[in-house]
Design an enzyme around this catalytic site. Structure first.
Site, short mmCIF file in Angstrom:
data_model
loop_
_atom_site.label_atom_id
_atom_site.label_comp_id
_atom_site.label_asym_id
_atom_site.label_seq_id
_atom_site.Cartn_x
_atom_site.Cartn_y
_atom_site.Cartn_z
N ASP A 19 0.86 -1.19 0.00
CA ASP A 19 0.00 0.00 0.00
C ASP A 19 0.89 1.23 0.00
O ASP A 19 2.07 1.17 0.34
CB ASP A 19 -0.90 0.00 1.24
CG ASP A 19 -1.83 1.20 1.26
OD1 ASP A 19 -2.51 1.43 0.24
OD2 ASP A 19 -1.86 1.93 2.26
N SER A 20 0.29 2.36 -0.33
CA SER A 20 1.02 3.62 -0.29
C SER A 20 1.30 4.07 1.14
O SER A 20 2.10 4.96 1.36
CB SER A 20 0.21 4.71 -1.00
OG SER A 20 -1.01 4.90 -0.32
N TYR B 264 -0.03 8.45 -3.05
CA TYR B 264 0.20 8.12 -4.45
C TYR B 264 -0.78 8.86 -5.37
O TYR B 264 -0.54 8.96 -6.58
CB TYR B 264 -0.01 6.62 -4.68
CG TYR B 264 1.14 5.71 -4.28
CD1 TYR B 264 2.27 6.19 -3.62
CD2 TYR B 264 1.09 4.36 -4.59
CE1 TYR B 264 3.31 5.33 -3.26
CE2 TYR B 264 2.12 3.50 -4.24
CZ TYR B 264 3.23 3.98 -3.58
OH TYR B 264 4.24 3.13 -3.24
N THR C 29 -5.33 3.45 -6.01
CA THR C 29 -4.55 4.14 -7.03
C THR C 29 -3.57 3.17 -7.68
O THR C 29 -3.46 3.09 -8.91
CB THR C 29 -3.78 5.32 -6.40
OG1 THR C 29 -4.68 6.13 -5.66
CG2 THR C 29 -3.10 6.15 -7.46
N THR D 283 -8.43 2.82 0.22
CA THR D 283 -8.40 2.00 1.45
C THR D 283 -8.17 2.83 2.71
O THR D 283 -8.27 2.31 3.81
CB THR D 283 -7.33 0.89 1.34
OG1 THR D 283 -6.12 1.44 0.83
CG2 THR D 283 -7.81 -0.21 0.43
#
Lengths: 272, 272
Positions: A11-12, A43, A76, A186
């Site tokens: 995840d970012s 992101y 994203t 998320t």
């Protein structure tokens, strides 16, 4: 694919912890290895090539573990990197967009569906395409909410400012008479109560996090690769490219238990 | 597997129409070929070998159509024939038990889950096994409701008698403090309002029909075999081994549109 191999989640930042929590709850025998790229979060407004590069860096690092599936727990990144990662890896790769789209189709009675997400997620119209591929006759409206991720990453979700920002951002959606709203990022489940209040009782909120955990469960089950009980329990590992203390604070507040977090600095990406 | 091939749905009678309706709603571009074995319904108290034989007869008949997936839309048949059909066929075979189990795991917060179904479904403990395979620490209680299917097949669901039977049958479940109840029989969604009233607001009802349609959607999507738009629309076909007029009446009331039903008598099975 080995049953006792781990599930990688990338995840970012901390948003994917909502997916991790659902995987832990729905699949308590599975081991999770998580990477949050907090140092380069968000992101949502970056170049797609750059996001793909970041995803590959995280996957390369996590590949030191024996893995049986990868979840891209960032909308994203799913929108721009899913196909690329599916081609490169020889394990199943799940994104969060299709599970959310399918759940919305299952929930919506009127066929009037809203999607909120980052600028990139909304601009790529990834949800709209996923929805229309299955059901061409839907009314789908997207709304970028660039102010939401910083609220979560800065732990401001319980402030008056958050209430105001969420309410003002979502106000334009009321005119569309939606019955279902996809939380297409998320991070947003961490703002669920504020979003629910802003949208009203008639709108069903779809959390891609829950749905993705469920589809992961289905996938492992179909492939007969669900983990079996481990004598010594399950030990998850969390990595962040950012500050590990902040990450641990957010994670432990979200999980309600101690988590094992290590900082891992990723090499600077070339210019895109 | 061809995108424009049909989806076969088999059931002991009209219960599987709840699955068919969900497939039509969630996957409107897919063609359905349905077989309801009304002449030999209910399956719920029959010998497992006999049920497997009946399922094979239906599948043999439907194989005249090019098929891309088979849904066993009957919990009893799923409990006893799923593995056998998966081994025999070279198309994906979905039952209704695992989708229902996964949805219950996703919905339940307390981990106290009830299952209602036919005598065979409850006796085989198929839901309990599916739930525990994923999550070993659950409280699961099953209750056979043999009086429910006849209420639906005889179109008595809107009578006072139905209200009384549903209420009395489910009363023993109140002592278990459940938060989720799986409708472990595809006839039961036709009794949803009565079951919801008998169980109270705090219990979430899980319809295997909706969940199975959703997992079918995921499966087709993963295999890149979702149907694309058809210029001349989608024509579904329904077959029943019983009375086609009764079947059409129930089906049209349920779908709210005309359906094409043909009677097909299946050969008598050997004695089991």
């Amino acid at each position: 694919m080995q049953k006792q191999h781990a599930i990688a989640i990338i995840d970012s930042g901390v948003g994917g912890l909502t997916v991790a929590r659902e995987v832990m709850r729905q699949l308590p025998q599975e081991q999770i290895i998580y990477f949050g790229d907090n140092a380069r979060c968000p992101y949502g407004s970056r170049d797609p090539e750059e996001i793909r590069y970041f995803c590959l860096q995280m996957v390369d690092f996590l590949s030191q573990y024996p893995l049986k599936a990868l979840v891209i727990a960032c909308n994203t990144a799913t929108a721009v990197a899913l196909e690329d990662l599916r081609e490169r890896l020889n394990i199943p790769v799940l994104g969060v967009i299709e599970p959310g789209a399918r759940a919305a189709l299952s929930a919506s009675r009127s066929g009037r569906i809203g999607v909120i997400g980052t600028e990139t997620t909304i601009r790529t119209a990834a949800y709209e395409r996923a929805l229309r591929r299955i059901h061409p006759e839907l009314y789908v409206v997207g709304k970028a909410c660039p102010a939401f991720v910083p609220l979560v990453e800065q732990q401001l979700q319980h402030t008056e400012e958050a209430v105001r920002i969420v309410k003002e951002t979502l106000a334009p959606l009321h005119q569309y008479d939606l019955d279902t709203l996809i939380l297409g990022c998320t991070h947003y489940p961490l703002l669920t109560s504020l979003i629910a209040e802003a949208m009203g009782e008639t709108v069903t909120l779809i959390s891609s996090a829950e749905e993705t955990a469920r589809e992961l469960s289905m996938l492992l089950s179909l492939q007969d690769s669900l983990a079996t009980a481990r004598g010594d329990g399950v030990e998850h590992h969390f990595y962040t490219s950012g500050d590990d203390v902040t990450f641990r604070n957010i994670g432990e507040a979200w999980f309600g238990c101690h988590i094992n977090v290590q900082r891992k600095i990723l090499e600077k990406a070339p210019n895109f």
